[in-house]
Design an enzyme around this catalytic site. Sequence first.
Site, PDB file in Angstrom:
ATOM      1  N   LEU A  15     -14.831 -25.441  40.038  1.00 28.81           N
ATOM      2  CA  LEU A  15     -15.248 -24.340  41.322  1.00 28.81           C
ATOM      3  C   LEU A  15     -15.551 -23.148  40.752  1.00 28.81           C
ATOM      4  O   LEU A  15     -16.585 -22.496  40.738  1.00 28.81           O
ATOM      5  CB  LEU A  15     -14.111 -24.319  42.165  1.00 28.81           C
ATOM      6  CG  LEU A  15     -14.302 -23.496  43.300  1.00 28.81           C
ATOM      7  CD1 LEU A  15     -15.769 -23.329  43.934  1.00 28.81           C
ATOM      8  CD2 LEU A  15     -13.278 -23.309  44.326  1.00 28.81           C
ATOM      9  N   GLN A  28     -18.596 -23.048  38.546  1.00 29.59           N
ATOM     10  CA  GLN A  28     -20.033 -23.014  39.262  1.00 29.59           C
ATOM     11  C   GLN A  28     -20.207 -21.531  39.906  1.00 29.59           C
ATOM     12  O   GLN A  28     -21.245 -21.202  39.958  1.00 29.59           O
ATOM     13  CB  GLN A  28     -19.505 -23.902  40.531  1.00 29.59           C
ATOM     14  CG  GLN A  28     -20.806 -24.045  41.428  1.00 29.59           C
ATOM     15  CD  GLN A  28     -22.175 -24.218  40.804  1.00 29.59           C
ATOM     16  OE1 GLN A  28     -22.319 -24.923  39.856  1.00 29.59           O
ATOM     17  NE2 GLN A  28     -23.289 -23.653  41.685  1.00 29.59           N
ATOM     18  N   GLU A  29     -19.185 -20.892  40.187  1.00 28.75           N
ATOM     19  CA  GLU A  29     -18.896 -19.441  40.889  1.00 28.75           C
ATOM     20  C   GLU A  29     -19.437 -18.480  39.732  1.00 28.75           C
ATOM     21  O   GLU A  29     -20.521 -17.677  40.120  1.00 28.75           O
ATOM     22  CB  GLU A  29     -17.758 -19.444  41.389  1.00 28.75           C
ATOM     23  CG  GLU A  29     -17.538 -20.113  42.778  1.00 28.75           C
ATOM     24  CD  GLU A  29     -18.416 -19.600  44.133  1.00 28.75           C
ATOM     25  OE1 GLU A  29     -19.257 -18.674  43.815  1.00 28.75           O
ATOM     26  OE2 GLU A  29     -18.447 -20.222  45.150  1.00 28.75           O
ATOM     27  N   SER A  30     -18.737 -18.495  38.910  1.00 32.34           N
ATOM     28  CA  SER A  30     -18.988 -17.288  37.852  1.00 32.34           C
ATOM     29  C   SER A  30     -19.145 -17.672  36.439  1.00 32.34           C
ATOM     30  O   SER A  30     -19.270 -16.639  35.728  1.00 32.34           O
ATOM     31  CB  SER A  30     -17.678 -16.546  38.041  1.00 32.34           C
ATOM     32  OG  SER A  30     -16.428 -17.251  37.321  1.00 32.34           O
ATOM     33  N   TYR A  49     -24.595 -27.416  45.076  1.00 28.66           N
ATOM     34  CA  TYR A  49     -23.103 -26.775  44.653  1.00 28.66           C
ATOM     35  C   TYR A  49     -22.019 -27.500  44.367  1.00 28.66           C
ATOM     36  O   TYR A  49     -21.364 -27.529  43.381  1.00 28.66           O
ATOM     37  CB  TYR A  49     -22.771 -25.727  45.864  1.00 28.66           C
ATOM     38  CG  TYR A  49     -21.738 -24.856  45.704  1.00 28.66           C
ATOM     39  CD1 TYR A  49     -21.410 -23.551  44.943  1.00 28.66           C
ATOM     40  CD2 TYR A  49     -20.396 -25.276  46.330  1.00 28.66           C
ATOM     41  CE1 TYR A  49     -20.339 -22.715  44.718  1.00 28.66           C
ATOM     42  CE2 TYR A  49     -19.421 -24.599  46.345  1.00 28.66           C
ATOM     43  CZ  TYR A  49     -19.296 -23.326  45.715  1.00 28.66           C
ATOM     44  OH  TYR A  49     -18.138 -22.595  45.467  1.00 28.66           O
TER      45      TYR A  49
END
Length: 477
Positions: free
Chosen positions: A309, A312-314, A439
């Site tokens: 996660l 994927q975000e940063s 996502y």
Amino acid sequence: MRRRWLPSGLLLLLILFISGCGIESTKERIDQNQLERIQARGVVHVGTMMNPVNYYIGHDNHDAGFEFELARGLAQQLGVQLNMVHSYDLRELWRQLEAGEIDFIAAGIDVTENRLQWLKFSPPYQMVEQKLVFRQNAVNRPRNWLDVTGKIRVVAGSSHEEYLQSLSEVYPHLDWTSTHLYDSDELLEHVIRDEIDFTIVDSHHLDIKRRAFPNLSIAFTVRDNVPISWAFRSGSDDSLYAAAIEYIGEHYESGELAQLWDRYFGHVAEFNFVDTRAFIAATENLLPDYLELFQEYSGDLDWRLLAALSYQESHWDPWARSATGVRGLMMLTLPTAQELGVNSRLDPAQAVRGGAEYLRRLHQRLPDRIQEPDRMWMALAAYNVGLGHLEDARVLTQRQGGNPDYWVDVRERLPLLRQKQYYRTTRFGFARGDEPVQYVENIRRYFDTLVWLDEQGRLPAMESVFTERAHSPTTAE
């Protein structure tokens, strides 16, 4: 609604099988010998090949795999225990089936004309493609069989061997062999190590393998629309065979078959070479700085899912910022961070703790009836698009006859939130619903790769969270 995961003709095939094309209903059969024997002994013996596609022991030491779960459902319906009899040699499975040592084979078996002469097959539960595979940059990519000049090796007794036998009559120059010493998964690794130039593999098997070996490249499609089925020995006793046909038909109609396929293969069908290589490189260069934090704050979550996660975000950048103002390793909004007690979103420890708690809360707020793993995929979608928009998509799913508790059905409706004719009827209105779909699928792929790397002992040792790259920034947000 017609599901897109199988050709439309399969529904007709299932109906023909169930309605009595070539077989009578189990209720009308007098000869129930095999099924009665299975129910009397309380166990069904199912032959399979042990690999990441069919059957394996998961990281939690529990049995897993698509074929295992599908066969377990049949065993439960019959009221018996499931015994998976695994082999690494397809020829041994054929022998066991003929000898009656196993009741049927569930091993991703391709239906071929030759096999139809001595076996009975269930209706296909999926259609796949067969690919000629090579290692990128190891050989020049062939576009057709005339271009193939290297060594090909396939599994002995497989449909790939059958196909090459017939193909050799047209292309006698092909240099190929078969082996019973290795399975398809191992032959793919031989391609990676340059021990052979090519192998042939079913598309869903290749999709799984490329998560960890992105250099596996496709030369061309050898066969398409290849049916995958369970194999039964021929004979007059159709009792178990008929029960299997009804079971697969019911699971197709209910959507459970599509849900199960999506659980194992839905997120890996689309392959991005650059992204996969970049992720594997990041696990070596960046993950060690934050691995301890993911493990410390994961709690009842799998730390590898939390790490996926975060990537994927940063992309594991603690200074990350988006155009909308979300920041840090877990890309939290300022209101969410304040609600979670995160004083600095740029502090890796606070960010990971906050992101884990936020995901946990979203997971808990979903209706209790949503089961795993769909529950987690929906929680991840809500992390991206919000619970309100997720609920709107679930309402649309129910309106259109889908199952709002299945991620595979909700995933299909989320993009509709971009269209006025749909979002004007929802509570929370417009949303870029296609984004949470991609996502979640990305996170699932990253998670699967991390699990594989972890189980193979290929994750680098963690570094101190106080290294220069990972320390808490001294500047305020």
